[in-house]
Design an enzyme around this catalytic site. Structure first.
Site, mmCIF file in Angstrom:
data_model
loop_
_atom_site.group_PDB
_atom_site.id
_atom_site.type_symbol
_atom_site.label_atom_id
_atom_site.label_comp_id
_atom_site.label_asym_id
_atom_site.label_seq_id
_atom_site.Cartn_x
_atom_site.Cartn_y
_atom_site.Cartn_z
ATOM 1 N N ASP A 101 0.793 -1.242 0.000
ATOM 2 C CA ASP A 101 0.000 0.000 0.000
ATOM 3 C C ASP A 101 0.824 1.290 0.000
ATOM 4 O O ASP A 101 0.523 2.223 0.773
ATOM 5 C CB ASP A 101 -0.941 0.013 1.209
ATOM 6 C CG ASP A 101 -1.955 -1.124 1.184
ATOM 7 O OD1 ASP A 101 -1.949 -1.915 0.226
ATOM 8 O OD2 ASP A 101 -2.749 -1.219 2.144
ATOM 9 N N LYS A 124 -7.190 -4.721 -2.901
ATOM 10 C CA LYS A 124 -7.954 -5.226 -1.759
ATOM 11 C C LYS A 124 -8.888 -4.143 -1.230
ATOM 12 O O LYS A 124 -8.721 -2.963 -1.543
ATOM 13 C CB LYS A 124 -7.009 -5.717 -0.653
ATOM 14 C CG LYS A 124 -6.018 -4.678 -0.158
ATOM 15 C CD LYS A 124 -4.950 -5.307 0.712
ATOM 16 C CE LYS A 124 -3.977 -4.285 1.249
ATOM 17 N NZ LYS A 124 -4.568 -3.312 2.169
ATOM 18 N N CYS A 166 -1.872 -2.714 7.757
ATOM 19 C CA CYS A 166 -1.843 -3.624 6.604
ATOM 20 C C CYS A 166 -0.580 -4.475 6.545
ATOM 21 O O CYS A 166 -0.642 -5.651 6.164
ATOM 22 C CB CYS A 166 -2.048 -2.839 5.320
ATOM 23 S SG CYS A 166 -3.714 -2.118 5.230
#
Length: 219
Positions: free
Chosen positions: A29, A127, A172
């Site tokens: 990310d 996601k 994450c």
């Protein structure tokens, strides 16, 4: 034998692959909304980009993950009247932190940081696309059962060892590392190439949880 052409390909292109063919780099990310000026900026988040670009060339397999929420996602505080960002609510799959709107599909905030070498990715996992379930982990949505497909990809590539870097350490990266260890992968987190949010002690809790799960923490 099937992995040998991949290794030779990168050596032929002049990239200094030094990792074994069963190792992969998982970049979590590294997106505009998690960097300075973004909707959910991680302190000093963009500082990891240059180092990640450098370490990419050590691996013959690089996977990037990308938060990719539809507008009005259930994890956004704006989707719940009277709620504020960072409130905690109960969802059918468990406790959920409510976030500022971030990484909306096709938005600038959802794009990778401009300096990240995303062309180096063998695979991009998007996601958080289900409007009803958040997804911190690169492997499962937050219901802990719905897979992203990453495990199957890594298995078919013969990957067993994972190095994880990116944003944010305590969310994450943490969820991805713990899930990977639970799935039987050999997992290492390079803290020098991660940055955390540290929401009410979440960073210390995440580091402790990763170590308990058998994740190697470096940096």
């Amino acid at each position: 034998m099937g992995l040998l052409p991949i290794i030779l390909k990168y050596e032929w292109e002049g990239l200094p692959v030094t990792r074994a063919p069963n190792e992969a780099l998982i970049v979590i990310d590294v997106q505009n909304d998690f960097c300075s000026g973004g909707a959910l900026a991680v302190p000093d988040g963009e500082a990891v980009v240059a180092g990640i670009n450098t370490v990419m060339d050590e691996f013959s397999c690089v996977v990037l993950t990308q938060d990719w929420h539809p507008a009005g996602h259930s994890s956004f505080a704006s989707s719940h009247g009277g709620r504020a960002p960072y409130d905690l609510i109960d969802m059918p799959y468990g406790a959920q932190v409510l976030w500022p709107d971030h990484c909306v599909q096709a938005s600038r905030g959802g794009a990778f940081h401009a300096d990240l070498n995303d062309a180096r990715a063998d695979l991009i996992i998007r996601k958080g696309t289900n409007p009803l379930i958040d997804s911190y982990s690169a492997f499962f949505e937050n219901d802990k059962t719905t897979p992203t497909g990453l495990e199957g990809y890594l298995r078919t590539r013969g990957i067993q060892k994972l190095t994880m870097v990116g944003l944010a350490t305590d969310f994450c990266v943490n969820f991805s590392a713990v899930d990977a260890a639970r799935l039987g992968f050999d997992v290492r987190v390079d803290l020098d190439l991660c940055r955390g949010i540290d929401l009410d002690g979440s960073l210390a809790a995440a580091l402790a949880g990763m170590k308990e799960a058998g994740v190697q923490i470096d940096g």
